[in-house]
Structure formats: C-alpha cells, structure tokens
Design an enzyme around this catalytic site. Structure first.
Site, short mmCIF file in Angstrom:
data_model
loop_
_atom_site.label_atom_id
_atom_site.label_comp_id
_atom_site.label_asym_id
_atom_site.label_seq_id
_atom_site.Cartn_x
_atom_site.Cartn_y
_atom_site.Cartn_z
N ASP A 144 -3.29 -9.33 5.94
CA ASP A 144 -2.99 -8.67 4.67
C ASP A 144 -1.61 -8.01 4.73
O ASP A 144 -0.88 -7.97 3.73
CB ASP A 144 -4.08 -7.63 4.37
CG ASP A 144 -4.09 -7.19 2.92
OD1 ASP A 144 -3.45 -7.87 2.10
OD2 ASP A 144 -4.72 -6.17 2.62
N HIS A 172 -11.01 -0.23 1.34
CA HIS A 172 -9.73 -0.94 1.60
C HIS A 172 -8.72 -0.35 0.62
O HIS A 172 -8.56 -0.81 -0.49
CB HIS A 172 -9.98 -2.44 1.34
CG HIS A 172 -8.78 -3.32 1.54
ND1 HIS A 172 -8.71 -4.28 2.53
CD2 HIS A 172 -7.60 -3.43 0.86
CE1 HIS A 172 -7.57 -4.93 2.44
NE2 HIS A 172 -6.88 -4.43 1.44
N HIS A 191 -4.91 1.26 -0.49
CA HIS A 191 -3.46 1.25 -0.29
C HIS A 191 -2.91 2.63 -0.60
O HIS A 191 -3.49 3.37 -1.40
CB HIS A 191 -2.82 0.18 -1.17
CG HIS A 191 -3.07 -1.22 -0.68
ND1 HIS A 191 -2.06 -2.15 -0.55
CD2 HIS A 191 -4.20 -1.84 -0.27
CE1 HIS A 191 -2.58 -3.29 -0.10
NE2 HIS A 191 -3.87 -3.13 0.08
N CYS A 248 1.90 -5.60 -2.27
CA CYS A 248 1.25 -6.51 -3.20
C CYS A 248 2.37 -7.15 -4.02
O CYS A 248 3.10 -6.44 -4.71
CB CYS A 248 0.28 -5.76 -4.11
SG CYS A 248 -0.38 -6.81 -5.43
N ASN A 281 -1.59 -1.59 3.03
CA ASN A 281 -2.81 -0.84 3.34
C ASN A 281 -2.39 0.45 3.99
O ASN A 281 -1.34 0.52 4.63
CB ASN A 281 -3.67 -1.60 4.34
CG ASN A 281 -4.38 -2.76 3.71
OD1 ASN A 281 -3.97 -3.88 3.85
ND2 ASN A 281 -5.42 -2.47 2.99
MG MG Z 1 -4.78 -4.97 1.11
#
Ligand code: MG
Length: 310
Positions: free
Chosen positions: A13, A211, A213, A244, A253
């Site tokens: 990720d 999860h 950010h 993102c 994250n």
């Molecule tokens: Mg993520």
C-alpha cells in the site's frame, strides 16, 4: 499482557502509491529489516499488471525470495506474508508461492471503485467470490480491504449504512478479516467510534481492522478511538509511506513507528523493536530520496540521559 497486532503495509500500500520505484533487491532488504524489527504480518506486494503498477513489478520474485529467506532461517517462521490478489489471474500467479494470506479489495463508493479497479462495487464482489472459494480450499487466509469508508475524493462523505452493509456482505463471504479504510484520511474520532459501534454488532471485533491515513493529523487519535471500541489490529506503513493517487495531498497510512511509540508508551505490546525500525526508516529514506512523514522517526527517541536516538 495487553497487546495489539500491527500489519505492515509499506511494501504494498505504501510503495504502490509512491513515485520512486524500488528494485527487487531494495524491497527484499526492507522486508528483512521489517521482519528483523519484529513485524509478524507483512504485506509484501500485489499481483497486478506491472505496466499498470510498475512499483509492484516482480512481486512474484519478491514472494519467492521471501519464502527462501525463511527456509534459510534468515526470516523467522512465524512471519506471515500477505499479497494483494485482485482477480483470478492474480490468484493463479500467487498460489504456487504459498502466501499465508491474500488481500482482496472493494470500495464503498462507485466512483472510487471504477477509478481504482475499473468495475462497479457489485462486479468487484462477483470477481472475488471465486478467488475466496479457491483460497478457502487451500486454507489460505483472506483479508478484505474496504476503502473510502469515511469519505470519497469523488463522491464526498460515505454513509455508515453503506459501510456496514458492504462489510456484512464481505463477512457473509467468509473472509477472515475486514480492514476498514480511511483511504483519504478524513475521519475523526466521533466517526470512528460511531462506525465501529455499529460494525461490531454485526461482525466479531477480532475480525475488524483499522486502516487509517494521517492526511489531516487524525490517525493516532482514530486508532486510539478504535482501540477503545475493542479493535486490536491496525494497518500501518513504515515511515508513513504511500498516499492515494486520486486524492491530492493525501498522505500514506499512519506511520508504523508512530503507532508503535504510542502503544508501547501505553504499556500495550506490539512486539516491535522501535530502534531497529527507526534505523530501517532512515535507510528507506535514502532509497526514496526524501524524508518520510513519521514524526517519531524525524524527532527520534529520548534516551535516559536526554540524548536523542535516531
Ligand atoms: Mg492505505
């Protein structure tokens, strides 16, 4: 003893959303460093098309070498590897390498689903039905990511009803874990408490993952709020790698170092050696050619004599 489980996202990720593309050797090096620092659950990559996501090229080789390192006892036996498998092709590529776990991905908004995986929400569920069935047969664990659970960069706020409904659909498909994603980092404590109160009525708490950010500086507070609701597993990424691509300014994250610092400070064990993690962070910063967002890594730790350990 109180404890939480940290699932390390940096290699997938994280790196997937960074401009700099690391080599296979660099990624293997990071993987070893993470395992050496005590991370037991590591997402190592994604079985996606490398022309689309060049950062994830050679995931096959990475997983293969990672398994080899275990055989050579350079990585401990109880370190679990996870890989993102978006479709049947991905499953077929991944399965000969025996990942412990696969990740599948769905979104809470139609626009985000279309942009990210090129299909509607219903189609994405249809797609991973067969992947889940195959994984179950081989006793490979399945973790499901549910993204943009609090807000979508195209459609704005997302209703709790929608998130609960989709999470329940995932749960009905017998996934092992559902990761509730604040993909663009908009959630605040009030929303976290409210959503997880509703989710835990429908899905066992130990199957739910936070999860979050840190885009708006709320991630640690949100993790603590989710912990307060009983969540014990959190996705984090080394240094806060990532972002993102559809949400300008969105950060990765929450940084693993910052989360470890908070929990260990509270007397809640993460099993992770923070000093080793900080030293790995600095090596990754040189690879990436930039300072990563982790605040603990930037400031260092306070030693007993007041000197800073970085
Ligand atoms: Mg993520």
């Amino acid at each position: 003893m109180k404890q939480v489980t940290i699932v390390e996202m940096g290699l997938r990720d994280g790196l997937q959303n960074e401009k700099v593309i690391l080599s296979l050797d660099q990624r293997i090096y990071i993987l070893q460093g993470l395992a050496n620092a005590g991370l037991k659950r590591i997402e190592v990559g994604a079985f996606v098309r490398s022309e689309k996501v060049p950062q994830m090229a050679f995931t096959k080789e990475l997983l293969s070498q990672a398994q080899e390192l275990k055989k050579q006892k350079k990585i401990l036996k109880d370190v679990y590897y996870s890989v993102l498998v978006p479709n049947l092709q991905g499953w077929e590529d991944a399965t000969p390498l025996n990942p412990h776990e696969i990740g599948i991905f769905a979104s809470c908004s139609e626009s985000f689903s279309q942009k990210n995986i090129n299909c509607s929400i219903d189609e994405s569920f249809e797609r991973f039905k067969s992947v889940i069935a195959l994984a179950k047969k081989r006793k490979v664990k399945v973790r499901a990511y549910l993204s943009v659970c609090f807000g979508c960069p195209f459609e704005g706020p997302v209703s709790e009803k929608k998130v609960v409904e989709l999470a329940q659909r995932m749960w009905a498909m017998k996934v092992d874990e559902i990761s509730i994603g604040d993909t663009i980092g908009v959630a605040h404590v009030g929303q976290i408490r409210s959503l997880f109160k509703k989710l835990k009525k429908k899905i066992p708490l130990k199957k739910l993952v936070g999860h979050f950010h840190d885009t708006r500086g709320q991630a640690l507070a949100n993790i603590l709020a989710a912990y307060g609701e009983g969540v014990r597993t959190f996705d984090t990424s080394l240094g806060g790698l990532g972002g993102c691509p559809y949400a300008p300014g969105s950060t990765g994250n929450v940084a693993t170092e910052d989360v470890v610092y908070m929990f260990e400070g509270m007397g809640i064990s993460t099993g992770i050696n923070l000093e080793k993690l900080l030293s790995l962070n600095h090596e990754v910063e040189s690879m990436m050619g930039k300072i990563l967002p982790s605040k603990v890594s930037r400031a260092g730790l306070l030693s007993p004599l007041g000197a800073v350990i970085k």
